[in-house]
Design a protein around this motif. Sequence first.
Motif, PDB file in Angstrom:
ATOM      1  N   LYS A  89      -1.877   4.548  -8.584  1.00  0.00           N
ATOM      2  CA  LYS A  89      -1.114   3.348  -8.288  1.00  0.00           C
ATOM      3  C   LYS A  89      -0.557   2.718  -9.571  1.00  0.00           C
ATOM      4  O   LYS A  89       0.569   2.211  -9.578  1.00  0.00           O
ATOM      5  N   ILE A 102       3.336  10.592  -2.394  1.00  0.00           N
ATOM      6  CA  ILE A 102       3.343   9.649  -3.512  1.00  0.00           C
ATOM      7  C   ILE A 102       2.292  10.040  -4.547  1.00  0.00           C
ATOM      8  O   ILE A 102       2.561  10.081  -5.743  1.00  0.00           O
ATOM      9  N   SER A 103       1.113  10.355  -4.051  1.00  0.00           N
ATOM     10  CA  SER A 103       0.046  10.757  -4.975  1.00  0.00           C
ATOM     11  C   SER A 103       0.426  12.024  -5.740  1.00  0.00           C
ATOM     12  O   SER A 103      -0.005  12.238  -6.869  1.00  0.00           O
ATOM     13  N   SER A 106       0.828  -1.199   0.000  1.00  0.00           N
ATOM     14  CA  SER A 106       0.000   0.000   0.000  1.00  0.00           C
ATOM     15  C   SER A 106       0.866   1.256   0.000  1.00  0.00           C
ATOM     16  O   SER A 106       2.051   1.212   0.300  1.00  0.00           O
ATOM     17  N   PHE A 107       0.245   2.360  -0.315  1.00  0.00           N
ATOM     18  CA  PHE A 107       0.949   3.635  -0.318  1.00  0.00           C
ATOM     19  C   PHE A 107       1.562   3.927   1.047  1.00  0.00           C
ATOM     20  O   PHE A 107       2.689   4.419   1.144  1.00  0.00           O
ATOM     21  N   SER A 108       0.830   3.647   2.086  1.00  0.00           N
ATOM     22  CA  SER A 108       1.359   3.991   3.406  1.00  0.00           C
ATOM     23  C   SER A 108       2.581   3.142   3.732  1.00  0.00           C
ATOM     24  O   SER A 108       3.547   3.617   4.312  1.00  0.00           O
ATOM     25  N   ALA A 116       5.365   4.597   1.701  1.00  0.00           N
ATOM     26  CA  ALA A 116       5.791   5.887   2.252  1.00  0.00           C
ATOM     27  C   ALA A 116       6.633   5.671   3.507  1.00  0.00           C
ATOM     28  O   ALA A 116       7.686   6.301   3.685  1.00  0.00           O
ATOM     29  N   LYS A 117       6.209   4.765   4.350  1.00  0.00           N
ATOM     30  CA  LYS A 117       6.953   4.486   5.576  1.00  0.00           C
ATOM     31  C   LYS A 117       8.351   3.972   5.225  1.00  0.00           C
ATOM     32  O   LYS A 117       9.353   4.418   5.772  1.00  0.00           O
ATOM     33  N   SER A 175       3.973  11.166   4.745  1.00  0.00           N
ATOM     34  CA  SER A 175       2.578  10.982   4.323  1.00  0.00           C
ATOM     35  C   SER A 175       2.486  10.371   2.929  1.00  0.00           C
ATOM     36  O   SER A 175       3.419  10.480   2.127  1.00  0.00           O
ATOM     37  N   THR A 176       1.367   9.757   2.674  1.00  0.00           N
ATOM     38  CA  THR A 176       1.165   9.137   1.373  1.00  0.00           C
ATOM     39  C   THR A 176       0.854  10.181   0.305  1.00  0.00           C
ATOM     40  O   THR A 176       0.953   9.891  -0.889  1.00  0.00           O
TER      41      THR A 176
END
Lengths: 202, 202, 202, 202
Positions: free
Chosen positions: B57, B50-51, B34-36, B39-40, B46-47
């Motif tokens: 995605k 990425i967006s 997932s994005f989170s 990102a982590k 924060s995600t």
Amino acid sequence: MLMRARTFTESGRRAQIVTAAIEVIAEVGYAKASFSRIAKHAGLSSTGMISYHFAGKDDLLAACVAEIEQITGAYMQPQIDAAEGHIAQLRAYIESNVALVGEHPAPVRALIDIVKNSGSQSAAVNARLAMVEEHFRAGQAAGVFRPFDTRTMAIALISGLDAVVVTTATAVPEPNELARIGRELAELAVRATAADPEGGSA
Amino acid sequence: MLMRARTFTESGRRAQIVTAAIEVIAEVGYAKASFSRIAKHAGLSSTGMISYHFAGKDDLLAACVAEIEQITGAYMQPQIDAAEGHIAQLRAYIESNVALVGEHPAPVRALIDIVKNSGSQSAAVNARLAMVEEHFRAGQAAGVFRPFDTRTMAIALISGLDAVVVTTATAVPEPNELARIGRELAELAVRATAADPEGGSA
Amino acid sequence: MLMRARTFTESGRRAQIVTAAIEVIAEVGYAKASFSRIAKHAGLSSTGMISYHFAGKDDLLAACVAEIEQITGAYMQPQIDAAEGHIAQLRAYIESNVALVGEHPAPVRALIDIVKNSGSQSAAVNARLAMVEEHFRAGQAAGVFRPFDTRTMAIALISGLDAVVVTTATAVPEPNELARIGRELAELAVRATAADPEGGSA
Amino acid sequence: MLMRARTFTESGRRAQIVTAAIEVIAEVGYAKASFSRIAKHAGLSSTGMISYHFAGKDDLLAACVAEIEQITGAYMQPQIDAAEGHIAQLRAYIESNVALVGEHPAPVRALIDIVKNSGSQSAAVNARLAMVEEHFRAGQAAGVFRPFDTRTMAIALISGLDAVVVTTATAVPEPNELARIGRELAELAVRATAADPEGGSA
DNA sequence: TATGAATGAGGATTCATTCAT
DNA sequence: AATGAATGAATCCTCATTCAT
């Protein structure tokens, strides 16, 4: 012996849900086969119904795999048993597996999708691998298969077979096409595994 | 020619995110990447980041595939080019692909996972298939490959190769083991595709 | 008189369910004591059985409380009755209550958990309070208890007693330990309530 | 020293959510304080908002406890510090705790409810117990408290205090009533713990 | 009297995406 | 260019209760 079915008939709702789950997985893929989608497909009003009949997603999945293996075995086993000799049985395994797509496209696609995503965690997957490996070992002992790493060969051939099947299954082709593809794959497998005739070595 | 790299260097943040995404996919699988999580892993707070850099995605995924192909091509292409003849190049393709696992495990595992889950939707996947098919056609024209359905063969061999690679990659094996498996697979492919020496047998 | 049992014997299934419910509450706590957990513990195949015999969760709970009080009263009442004088009876009440943990840990823990969560809504809880209050008032009238707000004292002492009991009950301690704790608490209560010997000190 | 507050000011939304959670817990109880209820109370459109700011229910709960301790400490600590001697401080602790109900009914009720349901798992609960115990030990060493099991005494008195407080808090009584109850409880505690004056033994 | 399937609301949590700053 | 708070749908799962048999 190559492949063995073991599944007792599911009762009522469970069977209905399993069928719906298989169709949904075949349609949208394992990852997107949520309980709500399955419930909707099965004509159920809530996802709670599924949770009521199955301990969890894993449980439902296991039931799907069992059902699919039941279907698969019932179709393939007679054809495999009818073949004589290790090479002929290998051909029968592959050709009947491809032919199965024409009879039960959804279960085939679903199973392959499940196998892909569950990785090597599933007992069913490992059982399938082990059976093919055992077949190879027996054939090697009989001298009809050349020496090779049975595990590597089994993984490669089964996965290749699955990939072709799933690709083929998306289009739902005519029987002739299926038979041809089955022969192609069987030829691939036989050439990859058969012992050299005599003196030859490629 | 088998395989071709086409990726212009990503700039700054994008590259950082792509690298993190590849590692996350390799680690937890496509479905759970997932994005989170990405990102982590990338050290982003924060995600949204990425967006901001990727349209969605799918876009991020495409960038990952491009990056992986870049890495893959840089490693495999020289070895393939060094080989002479269609059969030797096929061997080189397979053996270098397996060897690649030892050098870049994460990108290899990530790519295979992406391929599995994106199915035939991805352009990159189809490009890979098309290249191998083209190689087969050329070899058939040259008479070194026997006649077979190039598409079916390409799908089966590539998928089998991928399956073995991903199975192997989970264990992070020693180089010797990798080389052996590479040779096993190459032998499989060559036997499956090579023209009969003389007089034929099939 | 301190404490009074009032429960007619439950018939068959009801009793079985009540017993199971008490054990489940004692084990996992009131909040997590769901019908399905209780049904499983009672060896019932469905929760419908419970709903059939009890009007609702409150009804089941009330039955549990009644049953527990029955058990509790049967154990404590004789010891209380054997004591003479208000102070001795107070001691007997507390000490026998603590000792009860060694005999019936589950009902004791269950009751306390129910009391905690039902707050002052339960009639049984208020009855228990009222009895202790009445005991205090009688003792005050007899001059053996000093003047204090009987309600506040009753709430504080009963709750303190419960808290120690539940803490103790989690460890399932040896009888000697229980007896010691009982004496500690009794001493606490007596000192808190007894009238000053002569000349007073307040 | 009896009681110590340690909480840094929460920023923005977190604080808002914590406040709402405290009020909801005080109102409907810990068990029924669901995310959706809290979100509704806080004027948030979704529960996702809460999950965004807090790692989980435990995290939110811990934040609530911290906030309540901050409030509690700020009110009680000065009154405790103003008292001299172990007995006077014990009185101050209890009386200020009861008085606190008049100032901050919701946090007081919420804390007690949390304490009841989290049992001895919470660090905050144990810290509170340990502080009181330590106070008792010091007083015993100084000879102003009689010998008793400090743990049993601490559990009993704190729980009794909590029970009275929560009972009282439900009615939101007038200040005079609160002060009276505080004195009653303090007297209870002092009589239960104080050393006998000289020669006496009750 | 008993069963067990069915229900539907509600539980916490994760997700990709948007938007004002 | 970058941030991070906010969103709301979707995830699986558990719950007490109902109802036809």
